[in-house]
Design a protein around this motif. Structure first.
Motif, PDB file in Angstrom:
ATOM      1  N   ILE A 133       0.833  -1.200   0.000  1.00  0.00           N
ATOM      2  CA  ILE A 133       0.000   0.000   0.000  1.00  0.00           C
ATOM      3  C   ILE A 133       0.867   1.248   0.000  1.00  0.00           C
ATOM      4  CG2 ILE A 133      -1.951  -1.106   1.171  1.00  0.00           C
ATOM      5  CD1 ILE A 133      -1.027   0.308   3.748  1.00  0.00           C
ATOM      6  N   ASP A 134       0.246   2.364  -0.388  1.00  0.00           N
ATOM      7  CA  ASP A 134       0.891   3.670  -0.341  1.00  0.00           C
ATOM      8  C   ASP A 134       0.660   4.225   1.068  1.00  0.00           C
ATOM      9  OD1 ASP A 134       1.431   6.433  -0.432  1.00  0.00           O
ATOM     10  OD2 ASP A 134       1.000   6.517  -2.572  1.00  0.00           O
ATOM     11  N   HIS A 135       1.674   4.139   1.919  1.00  0.00           N
ATOM     12  CA  HIS A 135       1.503   4.516   3.320  1.00  0.00           C
ATOM     13  C   HIS A 135       1.216   6.004   3.490  1.00  0.00           C
ATOM     14  CE1 HIS A 135       2.573   0.577   5.041  1.00  0.00           C
ATOM     15  NE2 HIS A 135       3.326   0.460   3.960  1.00  0.00           N
ATOM     16  N   ALA A 136       1.777   6.829   2.624  1.00  0.00           N
ATOM     17  CA  ALA A 136       1.501   8.268   2.706  1.00  0.00           C
ATOM     18  C   ALA A 136       0.028   8.540   2.394  1.00  0.00           C
ATOM     19  CB  ALA A 136       2.402   9.034   1.740  1.00  0.00           C
ATOM     20  N   ALA A 137      -0.510   7.836   1.395  1.00  0.00           N
ATOM     21  CA  ALA A 137      -1.925   8.002   1.062  1.00  0.00           C
ATOM     22  C   ALA A 137      -2.809   7.524   2.208  1.00  0.00           C
ATOM     23  CB  ALA A 137      -2.248   7.241  -0.219  1.00  0.00           C
ATOM     24  N   VAL A 138      -2.411   6.415   2.835  1.00  0.00           N
ATOM     25  CA  VAL A 138      -3.182   5.909   3.984  1.00  0.00           C
ATOM     26  C   VAL A 138      -3.182   6.937   5.109  1.00  0.00           C
ATOM     27  CG1 VAL A 138      -3.205   4.175   5.818  1.00  0.00           C
ATOM     28  CG2 VAL A 138      -2.896   3.473   3.438  1.00  0.00           C
ATOM     29  N   GLU A 139      -2.026   7.543   5.387  1.00  0.00           N
ATOM     30  CA  GLU A 139      -1.967   8.556   6.438  1.00  0.00           C
ATOM     31  C   GLU A 139      -2.867   9.747   6.109  1.00  0.00           C
ATOM     32  OE1 GLU A 139       1.954   9.789   7.441  1.00  0.00           O
ATOM     33  OE2 GLU A 139       2.658   7.740   7.888  1.00  0.00           O
ATOM     34  N   ARG A 140      -2.838  10.171   4.860  1.00  0.00           N
ATOM     35  CA  ARG A 140      -3.669  11.306   4.451  1.00  0.00           C
ATOM     36  C   ARG A 140      -5.154  10.985   4.593  1.00  0.00           C
ATOM     37  NH1 ARG A 140      -1.971  11.462  -0.229  1.00  0.00           N
ATOM     38  NH2 ARG A 140      -3.717  10.635  -1.441  1.00  0.00           N
ATOM     39  N   LEU A 160     -15.251   4.242  -1.784  1.00  0.00           N
ATOM     40  CA  LEU A 160     -14.353   3.096  -1.910  1.00  0.00           C
ATOM     41  C   LEU A 160     -13.726   2.999  -3.295  1.00  0.00           C
ATOM     42  CD1 LEU A 160     -13.221   0.603  -0.438  1.00  0.00           C
ATOM     43  CD2 LEU A 160     -15.137  -0.706  -1.376  1.00  0.00           C
ATOM     44  N   ASP A 161     -14.515   3.222  -4.340  1.00  0.00           N
ATOM     45  CA  ASP A 161     -13.970   3.098  -5.698  1.00  0.00           C
ATOM     46  C   ASP A 161     -12.844   4.089  -5.953  1.00  0.00           C
ATOM     47  OD1 ASP A 161     -15.692   1.047  -6.252  1.00  0.00           O
ATOM     48  OD2 ASP A 161     -17.136   2.261  -7.356  1.00  0.00           O
ATOM     49  N   ALA A 162     -12.864   5.217  -5.284  1.00  0.00           N
ATOM     50  CA  ALA A 162     -11.796   6.209  -5.437  1.00  0.00           C
ATOM     51  C   ALA A 162     -10.631   5.912  -4.494  1.00  0.00           C
ATOM     52  CB  ALA A 162     -12.335   7.617  -5.169  1.00  0.00           C
ATOM     53  N   ILE A 163     -10.926   5.352  -3.332  1.00  0.00           N
ATOM     54  CA  ILE A 163      -9.884   5.091  -2.334  1.00  0.00           C
ATOM     55  C   ILE A 163      -8.971   3.946  -2.753  1.00  0.00           C
ATOM     56  CG2 ILE A 163      -9.543   4.136  -0.009  1.00  0.00           C
ATOM     57  CD1 ILE A 163     -11.869   5.919   0.916  1.00  0.00           C
ATOM     58  N   LEU A 164      -9.541   2.884  -3.301  1.00  0.00           N
ATOM     59  CA  LEU A 164      -8.736   1.698  -3.611  1.00  0.00           C
ATOM     60  C   LEU A 164      -7.548   1.999  -4.521  1.00  0.00           C
ATOM     61  CD1 LEU A 164     -11.503  -1.046  -3.939  1.00  0.00           C
ATOM     62  CD2 LEU A 164      -9.896  -0.706  -2.050  1.00  0.00           C
ATOM     63  N   PRO A 165      -7.733   2.686  -5.652  1.00  0.00           N
ATOM     64  CA  PRO A 165      -6.557   2.970  -6.484  1.00  0.00           C
ATOM     65  C   PRO A 165      -5.576   3.934  -5.835  1.00  0.00           C
ATOM     66  CG  PRO A 165      -8.519   4.017  -7.393  1.00  0.00           C
ATOM     67  CD  PRO A 165      -8.988   3.107  -6.321  1.00  0.00           C
ATOM     68  N   GLU A 166      -6.031   4.699  -4.832  1.00  0.00           N
ATOM     69  CA  GLU A 166      -5.148   5.619  -4.123  1.00  0.00           C
ATOM     70  C   GLU A 166      -4.179   4.861  -3.221  1.00  0.00           C
ATOM     71  OE1 GLU A 166      -4.846   9.230  -3.427  1.00  0.00           O
ATOM     72  OE2 GLU A 166      -5.548   9.228  -5.509  1.00  0.00           O
ATOM     73  N   ILE A 167      -4.645   3.784  -2.595  1.00  0.00           N
ATOM     74  CA  ILE A 167      -3.816   3.159  -1.563  1.00  0.00           C
ATOM     75  C   ILE A 167      -3.206   1.825  -1.990  1.00  0.00           C
ATOM     76  CG2 ILE A 167      -5.105   4.325   0.244  1.00  0.00           C
ATOM     77  CD1 ILE A 167      -6.433   1.668   0.938  1.00  0.00           C
ATOM     78  N   VAL A 168      -3.810   1.107  -2.949  1.00  0.00           N
ATOM     79  CA  VAL A 168      -3.278  -0.188  -3.350  1.00  0.00           C
ATOM     80  C   VAL A 168      -2.181   0.027  -4.393  1.00  0.00           C
ATOM     81  CG1 VAL A 168      -3.803  -2.406  -4.431  1.00  0.00           C
ATOM     82  CG2 VAL A 168      -5.447  -1.377  -2.847  1.00  0.00           C
ATOM     83  N   THR A 169      -0.981  -0.423  -4.094  1.00  0.00           N
ATOM     84  CA  THR A 169       0.150  -0.140  -4.977  1.00  0.00           C
ATOM     85  C   THR A 169       0.659  -1.362  -5.735  1.00  0.00           C
ATOM     86  OG1 THR A 169       1.665  -0.433  -3.104  1.00  0.00           O
ATOM     87  CG2 THR A 169       0.945   1.815  -3.607  1.00  0.00           C
ATOM     88  N   VAL A 170       0.210  -2.550  -5.399  1.00  0.00           N
ATOM     89  CA  VAL A 170       0.665  -3.745  -6.139  1.00  0.00           C
ATOM     90  C   VAL A 170      -0.123  -3.904  -7.422  1.00  0.00           C
ATOM     91  CG1 VAL A 170       1.621  -5.045  -4.245  1.00  0.00           C
ATOM     92  CG2 VAL A 170      -0.837  -5.154  -4.652  1.00  0.00           C
ATOM     93  N   LEU A 209     -11.292   8.592   6.639  1.00  0.00           N
ATOM     94  CA  LEU A 209     -11.754   7.630   5.636  1.00  0.00           C
ATOM     95  C   LEU A 209     -11.109   6.261   5.789  1.00  0.00           C
ATOM     96  CD1 LEU A 209     -11.687  10.005   2.531  1.00  0.00           C
ATOM     97  CD2 LEU A 209     -13.614   9.496   4.052  1.00  0.00           C
ATOM     98  N   ILE A 210      -9.959   6.228   6.481  1.00  0.00           N
ATOM     99  CA  ILE A 210      -9.213   4.994   6.713  1.00  0.00           C
ATOM    100  C   ILE A 210      -8.917   4.897   8.207  1.00  0.00           C
ATOM    101  CG2 ILE A 210      -6.977   3.833   6.350  1.00  0.00           C
ATOM    102  CD1 ILE A 210      -8.504   3.599   3.888  1.00  0.00           C
ATOM    103  N   ARG A 211      -8.875   3.657   8.706  1.00  0.00           N
ATOM    104  CA  ARG A 211      -8.449   3.423  10.085  1.00  0.00           C
ATOM    105  C   ARG A 211      -7.268   2.463  10.041  1.00  0.00           C
ATOM    106  NH1 ARG A 211     -12.901   1.505  11.726  1.00  0.00           N
ATOM    107  NH2 ARG A 211     -13.798   3.504  12.342  1.00  0.00           N
ATOM    108  N   ARG A 212      -6.185   2.787  10.748  1.00  0.00           N
ATOM    109  CA  ARG A 212      -4.985   1.947  10.739  1.00  0.00           C
ATOM    110  C   ARG A 212      -4.644   1.558  12.171  1.00  0.00           C
ATOM    111  NH1 ARG A 212      -0.085   1.467   7.540  1.00  0.00           N
ATOM    112  NH2 ARG A 212       0.894  -0.426   8.373  1.00  0.00           N
TER     113      ARG A 212
END
Length: 354
Positions: free
Chosen positions: A313-320, A344-354, A326-329
């Motif tokens: 995942i993109d950790h910087a995006a998760v922090e933002r 969700l449809d917008a969040i997934l491509p933001e944070i999933v990096t594989v 919108l996210i809980r870690r």
């Protein structure tokens, strides 16, 4: 299954297809069986019983196995419910889709509300667990309309509900109507309002969302679907069935005649077996698991895919997105919040990096 179907040949083919998968996956007992696709509730109950018995001999069952069958809510299929329950089915999923006759006509359903509710009543008497689905955010459906329809649905007391917003898929009748200007889809903001209404009402009724569109009382979650969303293995048997087996994606021939021919030639109906690279496995696990209220465990995904945690995942995006609510870690666990599920449809491509 039509009367013209050769049930004996169909049964022999299903048993052969099952035996092939069991020889490759038989080390773990089954926790769920799902009869889906087409009209499985029209299968002769004796065939269902034979298949369940064969599955138990091949794999063994966990003590609380869930055996689900999809059914259309009409009188013809409901007439078989008692026999299907006697055959071993203990959960049924009904495609009600709406509790208004005009909406059912719009959705292209053959049943009306009275027939659907009669089937639901029969199902609740025959099976220990019942689920049904509804489609909302239909054209012209107001917030008050949906509140009233959902309140009625909740009053039936089922342990599971699947509540989907109407989506316009390319190539469908709805897409053609939109292109012709004869259908106006729900405004996204209105859809969001209806979604928030849905979450509030289902939580208040004790049947909260455990997946973006699926709601259940505690312990009534669909075990079969949880296996899928948690990226567990499952054997797909029969025409068009998909499966996951030890990092391999399996696909059966879709056309029944091709599937039957394959079994005659090879002893199974497999069209393709595709080994999935670690990146593919990780991506699928993330995209499905983040739909769940429980979210995903990055360490588990890293271990099963051999992809490092940091590369998932993109950790910087998760922090933002965490700062935006919108996210809980929490350690290796990442969850999309209720507010995030709307995006969700917008969040997934933001944070999933594989």
């Amino acid at each position: 299954m039509r009367d013209s179907v050769d049930v004996a040949a169909w049964q022999a083919a299903l048993l052969a297809d099952m035996a092939h998968e069991a020889a490759l996956t038989g080390e773990r007992p089954l926790s769920s069986i799902f009869f889906g696709g087409g009209t499985p509730s029209l299968m002769p109950p004796a065939l269902v019983e034979t298949l369940i018995g064969a599955a138990e001999r091949h794999w063994g069952f966990t003590p609380d196995i869930e055996i689900t069958l999809e059914a259309n809510p009409n009188s013809v299929e409901a007439a078989r419910f008692a026999d299907l329950a006697a055959a071993g089915v203990n959960r049924v999923s009904l495609g009600l889709q709406a509790l208004e006759d005009e909406a059912l006509h719009f959705l292209g359903r053959a049943h009306d509300v009275s027939e659907g509710l009669a089937a639901l009543d029969t199902a609740q008497r025959a099976f220990g667990r019942v689920s049904f689905d509804l489609i909302y955010a239909r054209p012209g459906q107001s917030e008050a309309d949906w509140e009233a329809e959902l309140a009625r649905a909740l009053s039936f007391g089922t342990g599971h509900l699947s509540l989907y917003q109407l989506t316009i898929e390319p190539g469908t009748r709805f897409a053609t109507l939109v292109a012709q200007g004869r259908l106006t889809p729900a405004d996204p903001d209105h859809g969001a309002t209806l979604y928030e209404c849905t979450q509030a009402m289902t939580v208040a009724a004790g049947i909260p969302a455990y997946e973006i569109s699926n709601h259940a009382r505690a312990g009534q979650e669909s075990r079969h679907n949880l296996t899928y969303w948690r990226y567990g293995d499952y054997a797909g048997i029969g025409p068009g069935a998909h499966g996951r087996r030890g990092g391999i994606a399996t696909l059966r021939h879709r056309k029944p005649e091709n599937w039957m021919s394959g079994i005659g030639r090879n002893g199974h109906g497999i069209q393709s077996e595709e080994p999935l690279a670690g990146e593919d496995r990780a991506r699928e696990a993330l995209l499905m698991g983040l739909r769940l209220h429980e979210g995903v465990d990055l360490s588990r995904i890293a271990g099963s895919s051999e992809i490092a945690d940091d590369a998932l995942i993109d950790h910087a995006a998760v922090e933002r997105l965490t700062a935006l609510g919108l996210i809980r870690r929490s350690g290796p666990r990442v969850q999309v919040t209720a507010a995030g599920m709307l995006l969700l449809d917008a969040i997934l491509p933001e944070i999933v990096t594989v």
